[in-house]
Enzyme design. Structure first.
Site, PDB file in Angstrom:
ATOM      1  N   ARG A 141     -30.970 -11.578  -1.959  1.00 52.21           N
ATOM      2  CA  ARG A 141     -29.536 -11.383  -1.665  1.00 52.21           C
ATOM      3  C   ARG A 141     -29.404  -9.979  -1.063  1.00 52.21           C
ATOM      4  NH1 ARG A 141     -24.131 -12.594  -5.140  1.00 52.21           N
ATOM      5  NH2 ARG A 141     -24.721 -14.653  -4.344  1.00 52.21           N
TER       6      ARG A 141
ATOM      7  N   HIS B 263     -24.512 -18.251   3.247  1.00 55.98           N
ATOM      8  CA  HIS B 263     -24.732 -18.466   1.806  1.00 55.98           C
ATOM      9  C   HIS B 263     -25.144 -19.929   1.614  1.00 55.98           C
ATOM     10  CE1 HIS B 263     -24.786 -17.807  -2.357  1.00 55.98           C
ATOM     11  NE2 HIS B 263     -23.502 -17.682  -2.642  1.00 55.98           N
TER      12      HIS B 263
ATOM     13  N   GLN C  15     -25.117 -21.935  -1.877  1.00 53.79           N
ATOM     14  CA  GLN C  15     -23.809 -22.362  -2.375  1.00 53.79           C
ATOM     15  C   GLN C  15     -23.416 -23.709  -1.772  1.00 53.79           C
ATOM     16  OE1 GLN C  15     -21.737 -20.581  -4.688  1.00 53.79           O
ATOM     17  NE2 GLN C  15     -20.760 -22.586  -4.741  1.00 53.79           N
TER      18      GLN C  15
ATOM     19  N   ASP D 135     -12.375 -18.594  -0.407  1.00 52.16           N
ATOM     20  CA  ASP D 135     -13.297 -17.559  -0.903  1.00 52.16           C
ATOM     21  C   ASP D 135     -12.529 -16.242  -0.878  1.00 52.16           C
ATOM     22  OD1 ASP D 135     -15.600 -16.146  -1.614  1.00 52.16           O
ATOM     23  OD2 ASP D 135     -16.522 -16.267   0.363  1.00 52.16           O
TER      24      ASP D 135
ATOM     25  N   CYS E 137     -16.358 -20.770  -4.260  1.00 54.42           N
ATOM     26  CA  CYS E 137     -17.712 -20.442  -4.727  1.00 54.42           C
ATOM     27  C   CYS E 137     -17.696 -19.498  -5.930  1.00 54.42           C
ATOM     28  CB  CYS E 137     -18.524 -19.846  -3.574  1.00 54.42           C
ATOM     29  SG  CYS E 137     -17.892 -18.266  -2.963  1.00 54.42           S
TER      30      CYS E 137
ATOM     31  N   ARG F 294     -24.919 -25.126  -8.929  1.00 51.60           N
ATOM     32  CA  ARG F 294     -25.869 -24.167  -8.358  1.00 51.60           C
ATOM     33  C   ARG F 294     -27.230 -24.330  -9.035  1.00 51.60           C
ATOM     34  NH1 ARG F 294     -24.091 -19.483  -5.878  1.00 51.60           N
ATOM     35  NH2 ARG F 294     -26.320 -19.212  -5.485  1.00 51.60           N
TER      36      ARG F 294
HETATM   37  N1  NVA Z   1     -18.056 -14.142   0.580  1.00 48.26           N
HETATM   38  C1  NVA Z   1     -18.399 -13.634  -0.719  1.00 48.26           C
HETATM   39  C2  NVA Z   1     -19.157 -14.651  -1.501  1.00 48.26           C
HETATM   40  C3  NVA Z   1     -19.518 -14.227  -2.887  1.00 48.26           C
HETATM   41  C4  NVA Z   1     -20.321 -15.240  -3.620  1.00 48.26           C
HETATM   42  C5  NVA Z   1     -19.199 -12.347  -0.576  1.00 48.26           C
HETATM   43  O1  NVA Z   1     -20.061 -12.282   0.307  1.00 48.26           O
HETATM   44  O2  NVA Z   1     -18.933 -11.406  -1.314  1.00 48.26           O
HETATM   45  N1   CP Z   2     -21.000 -17.882  -5.809  1.00 55.28           N
HETATM   46  C1   CP Z   2     -21.915 -16.915  -6.006  1.00 55.28           C
HETATM   47  O1   CP Z   2     -22.876 -16.752  -5.224  1.00 55.28           O
HETATM   48  O2   CP Z   2     -21.692 -16.173  -7.118  1.00 55.28           O
HETATM   49  P1   CP Z   2     -22.442 -14.828  -7.554  1.00 55.28           P
HETATM   50  O3   CP Z   2     -22.032 -13.756  -6.567  1.00 55.28           O
HETATM   51  O4   CP Z   2     -21.972 -14.574  -8.943  1.00 55.28           O
HETATM   52  O5   CP Z   2     -23.931 -15.064  -7.476  1.00 55.28           O
END
Ligand code: NVA
Ligand code: CP
Length: 309
Positions: free
Chosen positions: A104, A131, A134, A216, A256, A284
């Protein structure tokens, strides 16, 4: 199978995606029945987190444990990545020690650079652009309620972000239409490459008759200094009871998570009867178990020479 990575949803064929989703449902049923299934005994997943996480970390770690393996958590704060060791060097070193790596990070090019030199499967656990994990859970959740998504209409409400782009890729693979309800200036800049996706600035028109409403956060991780401006720009795109009514009584709601009630979604929607967000979060685990089982066991298939030879 030769070495495969999962950096975006487009790394899968439609057939592979369908098979993964079917396997995820089987693994979920087996887990509920208490069956032990440990094809990854002795296997290790390395997990690099340059951004925060609850669901991704726990689902990958629990998933590896349930499959008989284990996972190692690495963050920049306590690894040499944080002190400037090149991504490529890290990829080569980890490839000799673990059986797959989940990352990540911020720029999508970071996972691409890692995968370019890794000799084990690399999984994108979220970048600024995609992502895909997800989406496995989201599609699995849709199927458990409504079966086929082909031919349906999904309305994405809010920021044209990493999640939105993964939905755009899902629309191409699975054959559904995606309406992106989003203000000018915030739609994905590569929208033209996705003929099944359409930008709609009117939130009511974006939602009208949709089978699924998805949203989101308005400011993703790394955009904290834009929060105030984004709150103003996106206010008309909050998923409210009115937006859900425009979609219709059979429409589902997904997010998500983490969610901000009163910003991108009203509490009455996320905590209401059309919301499937808790199942979506749980899935997930099951979807990624199918992904890990496939990528790791296939990368160790006997027609492949053992690593290090
Ligand atoms: N769009 C959000 C998703 C978090 C799971 C982010 O990138 O922070
Ligand atoms: N939806 C998701 O990826 O959640 P986290 O940021 O908690 O991993």
């Amino acid at each position: 199978m030769s070495l495969r990575h999962f950096l975006t949803l487009a790394d899968l064929t439609a057939d592979e995606l369908e098979r993964l989703l079917r396997r995820a449902a089987e693994l979920k049923a087996a887990h509920y029945n208490g069956a032990l299934h440990e094809p990854l005994r002795g296997r290790v997943l390395g997990m690099i987190f340059e951004k925060s996480s609850t669901r991704t970390r726990v689902s990958f770690e629990a998933g590896m444990a349930q499959l008989g393996g284990s996972a190692i958590f690495l963050s920049p704060a306590d690894s040499q990545l944080g002190r400037g060791e090149p991504i490529e060097d890290t990829a080569r070193v980890l490839s000799g020690m673990v059986d797959a790596v989940m990352i990540r990070t911020f720029g999508h090019e970071n996972v691409q650079r890692f995968a370019d030199v890794a000799s084990v499967p690399v999984i994108n656990g979220l970048t600024d652009a995609h992502h895909p994990c997800q989406l496995l859970a989201d599609l699995m959740t849709w199927q458990s309620h409504r079966r086929e998504i082909t031919g349906r209409t999904v309305a994405w409400m809010g920021d044209g972000n990493n999640m939105c782009r993964s939905w755009m890729q899902a629309a191409e693979l699975m054959g559904f239409d995606l309406r992106i309800g989003c203000p000018h200036g915030y739609a994905p800049d590569d929208l033209d490459a996705y003929p099944r996706s359409r930008h709609e600035t009117d939130p009511g028109r974006a939602a009208a008759g949709a089978d699924l409403i998805v949203t989101d956060v308005w400011a993703s991780m790394g955009m904290e200094d834009e929060e105030t401006a984004r709150r103003a720009a996106f206010a008309p795109y909050q998923v409210t009871g009115t937006i859900m009514a425009a979609a219709g009584p059979d429409a589902l709601f997904m997010h998500c998570l983490p969610a901000h009630r009163g910003e991108e979604v009203a509490a009455e929607v996320i905590d209401g009867p059309q919301s499937v967000v808790w199942e979506e979060a749980e899935n997930r685990l099951h979807a990624q178990k199918a992904l890990l089982e496939w990528l790791i066991t296939e990368s160790l298939a006997p027609d492949e020479p053992p690593r290090g030879d």
